[in-house]
Design an enzyme around this catalytic site. Sequence first.
Site: not given
Ligand code: NI
Length: 168
Positions: A46, A51, A98-99, A140-141, A144
């Site tokens: 995702g 991000q 998380c990235l 989660h997204e 963000h």
């Molecule tokens: Ni994330």
Amino acid sequence: MALRTIVTVPDPVLKKKAKTVTKFDDKLQQLVDDMVETMRQAPGVGLAAPQVGILERVIVVEYAEDEEDEEAEPRLYVVINPQITRTSADTEIAPEGCLSIPGLQGDVERKLAITVKGQNRHGQPLTLRLKDWTARIFQHEIDHLNGVLFTDLATKIWKPTEPVEDNV
Ligand code: NI
């Protein structure tokens, strides 16, 4: 298509609220294509536009929910202006990575099932009924897009000794 740079904490863009998308133009199509490529290359399941440093309400998710079936094809979702319109009463606590927060993992409580309304990349309305891990990734997204990170919600945070899979 081009890879975009994934921004990481403490970049302030990750704490800002993203703006509603109103133009479904070529620039948006390019952003979506780039986000899909960037998510796959990370690799992740995702990615939200903040991000990659873009404060617009765009998310991409690619995940195969059926973990029992190795042949199951991951499904790609592109949602513009996503909104959670219904949630289950039931929740589950599970670890997330998380990235944008390399090297950390945390236990986060999420709704087990949600309904998401939004638009596709061409502006047409869509409704998704999601459960389990796919529902978790969407929560989660969408966080963000509101400047919320899993570390803001986690009941426990740690440094994993093994690489984290399914980062989002
Ligand atoms: Ni994330």
